[in-house]
Scaffold this active site. Structure first.
Site, PDB file in Angstrom:
ATOM      1  N   PHE A  99       0.826  -1.133  -0.189  1.00 53.25           N
ATOM      2  CA  PHE A  99      -0.030   0.163  -0.039  1.00 53.25           C
ATOM      3  C   PHE A  99       0.633   1.261  -0.003  1.00 53.25           C
ATOM      4  O   PHE A  99       0.988   2.047  -0.966  1.00 53.25           O
ATOM      5  CB  PHE A  99      -0.855  -0.090   1.084  1.00 53.25           C
ATOM      6  N   ILE A 100       1.563   1.472   1.095  1.00 58.19           N
ATOM      7  CA  ILE A 100       2.571   2.576   1.205  1.00 58.19           C
ATOM      8  C   ILE A 100       3.540   2.572   0.113  1.00 58.19           C
ATOM      9  O   ILE A 100       4.037   3.416  -0.557  1.00 58.19           O
ATOM     10  CB  ILE A 100       2.964   2.997   2.413  1.00 58.19           C
ATOM     11  N   ASP A 144       9.843  -7.175  -3.496  1.00 60.27           N
ATOM     12  CA  ASP A 144       8.477  -7.457  -2.583  1.00 60.27           C
ATOM     13  C   ASP A 144       8.110  -8.964  -2.938  1.00 60.27           C
ATOM     14  O   ASP A 144       8.464  -9.201  -4.224  1.00 60.27           O
ATOM     15  CB  ASP A 144       7.092  -6.683  -2.987  1.00 60.27           C
ATOM     16  N   LEU A 200      10.334  -0.827   4.139  1.00 61.04           N
ATOM     17  CA  LEU A 200       9.005  -0.812   4.206  1.00 61.04           C
ATOM     18  C   LEU A 200       8.572  -2.305   4.497  1.00 61.04           C
ATOM     19  O   LEU A 200       7.309  -2.287   4.829  1.00 61.04           O
ATOM     20  CB  LEU A 200       8.140  -0.037   3.230  1.00 61.04           C
ATOM     21  N   TYR A 207       3.433  -7.387  17.447  1.00 54.82           N
ATOM     22  CA  TYR A 207       3.973  -6.306  16.376  1.00 54.82           C
ATOM     23  C   TYR A 207       4.480  -5.078  17.135  1.00 54.82           C
ATOM     24  O   TYR A 207       5.556  -4.929  16.453  1.00 54.82           O
ATOM     25  CB  TYR A 207       2.707  -6.060  15.684  1.00 54.82           C
TER      26      TYR A 207
END
Length: 327
Positions: free
Chosen positions: A11-12, A31, A76, A149
């Site tokens: 997303f980001i 990714d 990220l 988390y």
């Protein structure tokens, strides 16, 4: 500049890749597509300054080879989501800590700057508002997976500053509830995509708990702006909150989504125990102090909640019409 974005199909990450390319940078994206989607990079896959590599930050050989080619790393890539914390805590702990350690270890020899994506979750149950970057963290019992988390990301931050002490340029960004096009219910800003998808499908909007909890929802354009500006050397060696500082209750968010979509869907309250199982804990309020972001990055969010929601709803409506991304 040559830049690596780990988690760049997320997303980001996908929005950041687009911004970096618009600014003239060369971009490498790594990714594994476990939560990210290649279609999020559809507009950039054939760009002459973009190289997409399907892989994971747990693959040290791939990571080393890529880091040697770039000047700066945006890290990220992460295992996200409350649901993952509750159901797959080992995956969350190992995926976040091991990946970040690899990035830092491989960036260190050549002093390649690392901008690390952390989270407002690290503040835990601290009730002092707004959250300043140097505030104490208050977390629940280690027997409650909800906090794994936050703990993993906090340890990642410790790793960042341990390497910073050894001379590696590092900046830590703590994101506050990013939402917008491409957000999914399992990742950042999960409550917003849940509400929008339900409203557009005519299904109940499920509000967990009382609905009185407040969050500072940050439109993706503002999140990316702060992230992009973190390249500035003034940000080296510090934590910076990136978000919106205007709190909205979860119930109000549900009502606004219903209003903007014109949906007849009911809003129903669901106990946390039913949603996540026994022992789940939540924070009632979360709000960032943006003083440091303003001073070091000249950052302030510009997109109000209604505008951001309207843009996000338009994207989801198009996805449902065209049979696009599953949420």
């Amino acid at each position: 500049m040559k830049i690596l974005v780990t988690g760049g199909a997320g997303f980001i990450g996908s929005h950041l890749v687009e911004r970096l390319l618009r600014e003239g940078h060369e971009v490498w994206t790594i990714d594994d597509l476990s939560t990210g989607k290649k279609e999020f990079l559809q507009a950039t896959l054939t760009h002459p300054r973009h190289r997409f590599l399907k892989g994971t930050v747990l693959d040290r050989a791939l990571l080393k080879e890529t880091i040697q080619q770039v000047d700066l790393i945006y890290h990220l890539a992460a295992v996200l989501g409350v649901k993952n914390c509750v159901e797959h805590p080992l995956k969350v702990i190992e995926g976040n800590i091991d990946g970040t350690r690899n990035v830092l270890e491989l960036a260190y020899p050549e002093r390649k700057k690392v901008i690390f994506a952390s989270t407002s979750e690290v503040y835990g149950k601290n009730s002092r508002l707004p959250f300043h970057e140097d505030d104490e963290r208050i977390l629940g019992s280690t027997a409650i997976h909800r906090w794994c988390y936050a703990t993993a990301k906090a340890l990642d931050e410790h790793l960042c500053f341990a390497y910073a002490k050894q001379g590696l340029p590092v900046t830590v960004l703590r994101y506050f509830n990013a939402y917008g096009p491409r957000a999914t219910a399992t990742a950042y800003g999960g409550v917003i995509p849940r509400f929008i998808t339900a409203a557009l499908k005519g299904e109940p909007l499920e509000v967990y708990g009382t609905g009185e909890q407040t969050r500072c929802f940050t439109y993706i354009e503002d999140t990316v702006e702060g992230t992009y500006r973190a390249m500035n050397e003034k940000a080296d060696g510090v934590v910076i909150n990136i978000g919106n500082n205007q709190p909205e209750s979860i119930m109000k968010a549900a009502q606004l989504v219903k209003q903007l979509t014109g949906s007849d869907s009911p809003i129903v309250k669901v106990p946390y125990e039913k949603a996540y199982g026994r022992g789940y804990e939540d924070m009632m309020k979360r709000q960032p102090d943006l003083t440091r972001a303003r001073q070091l990055l000249d950052y302030l969010p510009t997109i109000d909640f209604t505008t951001g929601l309207s843009r996000t709803i338009d994207w989801y409506r198009q996805q449902l019409t065209t049979g696009g991304t599953e949420q």
